[in-house]
Scaffold this active site. Structure first.
Site: not given
Ligand code: GAL
Length: 632
Positions: A111, A149-150, A310, A318, A358-361
């Site tokens: 990204r 974003n950021e 956020e 991460w 990011e599925k485990f975030h």
């Protein structure tokens, strides 16, 4: 027109409905209502679904979800969706991909994959923003705009040829005359003198063991920061052409680790400041880090309310070991931000993804569903946030102590060839902040451009590692002290001017020599694990120096090491100002500030893990050890 934050409280998070079916959308709005969610950040990474080929826009799904949210009383923080260019764009224009200092072109697939100087990226982004702003600016669900974003997170600099051209234009505008640039950068060193503007390249990788000119690198950081800011302004101004009502923000990362954006400069360009914060899970005192960064954000906002855009309900994905939050920790984190000025608490993200990196975030709705401690705490927090809504117009009470935080000094100190590789800009500000935090003393952050008049609101002003100071900046701090304020100036402050040219005649310039009465003649950094003792009983590491002080100063000296007998800490007579010429260890820093703050009569509240913060007449008490919060 900064700081037009709506005087209310927001609760919600990033919402990525394109990852889910229509049935899930229905469940989403039902659960959002259950949790008192009143705002979602929508469309942040949606470019590929909103523009499926050049100019082929598909807004139907966005219309549908915005209407559905609105029908359920949920507001929208509408993103401009420009943070990640879609594959059709990078395929047609691979030259918009960023290039590293080693000349390697980065690839599509992650990204934030764009060159910050690319006119093509900018034009395509603004074209999308125009469509969005035209279509949605009058939609009653839209409460604010979330640009990109950021910014600067993954692609803060680009070293490609397009960037090189923009860089030279920036330099020409800054210096006008090439002779001025040569002077500012000191290019007579190592045969670096430029005779034509087009000889100047970005600070790309140089032969091993050599480094680009440090003043050039410093300017390149400034240039890159401003290039990115121009991207923000282009989107913001396009929105403004269609929407004169809703406030426009972009989420900062006021982390001490995210360092290539000068948020003092950016804060002047947003309607209100918003930021993201993630705990470093392994750090047993990560709540101090949170406090530091939330206080810093309030500084960017000029003391006004801001928005936590956020944070996480639990583990991130991460860090080395993605530890969950302890019971009560999420609520304590959110309320610590709120006490420090956030108008609510927003999360990444609403519903935990099932695919992608990011599925485990963690998220507000976890994989396991609603029969979970995370969901129960989300619902509880939603109730707390809505009960505090009246605080939306009230700032956090001002502190008595201010600390200078300076990106230019950080950028200059991030380079090689300093006296010691142990030196890192943020370490000392953080040491000092932590000691004050432990003592129950609150801190406001100020920019190095603060005037003596701004500073006059504070009983004490901390200047840890403000390495670069222009004569004009220096004068403001000198005047602050003359007018009765107390300065705390550290080693490696005021060493160079803003071009990173060393000031002669004793390190630290007039500020250290005249105001503090200390003459520093030579640095004496210490090897790892070496401890030096001061005759006052305090212990220090990392840094010593050869220094003397005026006879009427009260000074303590190094007792051992090569700088034994030299001045380590010195306090002026009369109105006290302190010079701290070493890095005190944790206990000594605390002891030093405990005495000095007592002498100045600065109030303490809480301490030892418990913080007391007042905002709008409400007294928050946050117990970071037991993870409980109370307010009244
Ligand atoms: C932020 C980012 C979010 C998400 C989050 C995960 O930096 O804005 O999109 O990636 O980190 O912690």
């Amino acid at each position: 027109m900064p700081n037009q934050i709506p005087p209310t409280f927001f609760f919600g998070g990033d919402y990525n409905p394109e990852q889910w079916s229509r049935e899930v959308w229905q469940e989403d709005v039902r659960l959002m209502r259950e949790a008192n969610v009143n705002l979602v950040s929508l469309g942040i990474f949606s470019w590929a679904n909103l523009e499926v080929a050049d100019g082929d826009y598909r807004f139907e799904w966005l219309d549908e979800i915005i209407d559905l949210l609105h029908k359920n009383g949920i507001g929208v923080d509408l993103a401009t969706a420009t943070a990640s260019p879609p594959a059709w764009l990078t395929t047609a224009h691979p030259e918009i991909l960023p290039m590293t200092a080693a000349g390697v072109r980065q690839n599509h697939g992650g990204r934030q994959n764009y060159c910050i100087s690319s006119p093509i990226y900018k034009a395509k982004a603004v074209a999308l923003v125009a469509q969005l702003a035209k279509r949605y600016s009058k939609h009653p669900a839209v409460k604010m705009w979330h640009v990109n974003n950021e910014y600067g997170c993954h692609n803060p600099r680009c070293f490609c040829d397009v960037s090189a051209v923009a860089w030279r234009e920036w330099l020409r505008a800054k210096y006008i005359d090439l002779a001025e640039l040569n002077k500012a950068w000191g290019t007579d060193f190592w045969s670096q003198r430029y005779h034509e503007w087009n000889q100047i390249l970005p600070p790309r990788e140089t032969p091993a063991g050599t480094y680009p000119n440090p003043s050039m690198v410093l300017d390149f950081h400034r240039f890159s920061n401003e290039q990115i800011l121009d991207l923000f302004k282009a989107e913001r101004d396009e929105i403004r052409r269609h929407d004169s009502v809703n406030p426009i923000t972009t989420n900062f990362m006021s982390l001490r680790h995210a360092w290539l954006i000068d948020y003092w400069m950016w804060a002047k360009e947003v309607d209100f400041v918003s930021t993201d914060h993630y705990l470093i899970a392994q750090d047993p005192e990560n709540y101090i880090d949170l406090a530091f960064q939330a206080d810093l954000t309030r500084g960017f906002a000029g003391g006004n309310p801001w928005l936590l855009m956020e944070h996480s309900t639990g583990a991130v994905n991460w860090q080395e070991h993605n530890l969950p939050k302890a019971n009560g920790e999420m609520i304590a984190n959110s309320l610590s931000h709120i006490a420090r000025g956030s108008n609510g608490a927003m999360f990444f993200q609403w519903r935990q993804s099932v695919s992608g990196s990011e599925k485990f975030h963690s998220a507000m709705v976890p994989h396991a569903g609603t029969d979970t401690r995370i969901w129960r705490d989300v619902v509880k927090l939603g109730q707390h946030v809505s009960s505090l809504v009246d605080l939306g117009g009230s700032p956090t009470d001002q502190a008595q102590v201010a600390m200078v935080f300076d990106y230019d000094s950080w950028w200059a100190m991030s380079q090689r060839n300093l006296p010691s590789t142990s030196q890192e800009y943020w370490k000392l500000p953080y040491d000092w902040y932590r000691a004050l935090w432990q003592l129950g003393i609150r801190v406001d952050f100020v920019s190095p451009d603060a005037t003596a008049e701004d500073l006059a609101n504070y009983r004490a002003v901390m200047m840890p590692n403000v390495y670069l100071l222009s004569d004009q900046q220096e004068q403001q701090f000198i005047d602050y002290s003359i007018n009765g304020g107390s300065l705390f100036v550290s080693y490696f402050t005021g060493i160079s001017d803003r071009s990173d040219t060393v000031k002669l005649g004793g390190y630290g310039g007039r500020l250290v020599r005249e105001t503090l009465g200390v003459q520093v003649s030579e640095f004496a950094p210490l090897n790892n694990d070496v401890i030096v003792q001061l005759d006052s009983g305090l212990k220090a590491f990392e840094w010593a120096q050869f220094a003397t002080a005026r006879a009427d100063n009260a000074s303590s000296k190094f007792e051992n090491g090569v700088a034994a007998g030299q001045v380590a800490i010195s306090k002026t007579s009369g109105n006290p100002n302190w010079y701290v010429g070493t890095r005190l260890d944790e206990e000594s820093t605390k002891q030093f500030f405990s005495n000095a703050m007592h002498e100045l009569g600065i109030d303490r509240a809480g301490g030892d893990g418990v913080e007391v913060i007042r905002r709008g007449g409400v007294r928050f008490e946050i117990d970071n050890i037991n993870k409980t919060v109370s307010w009244r």
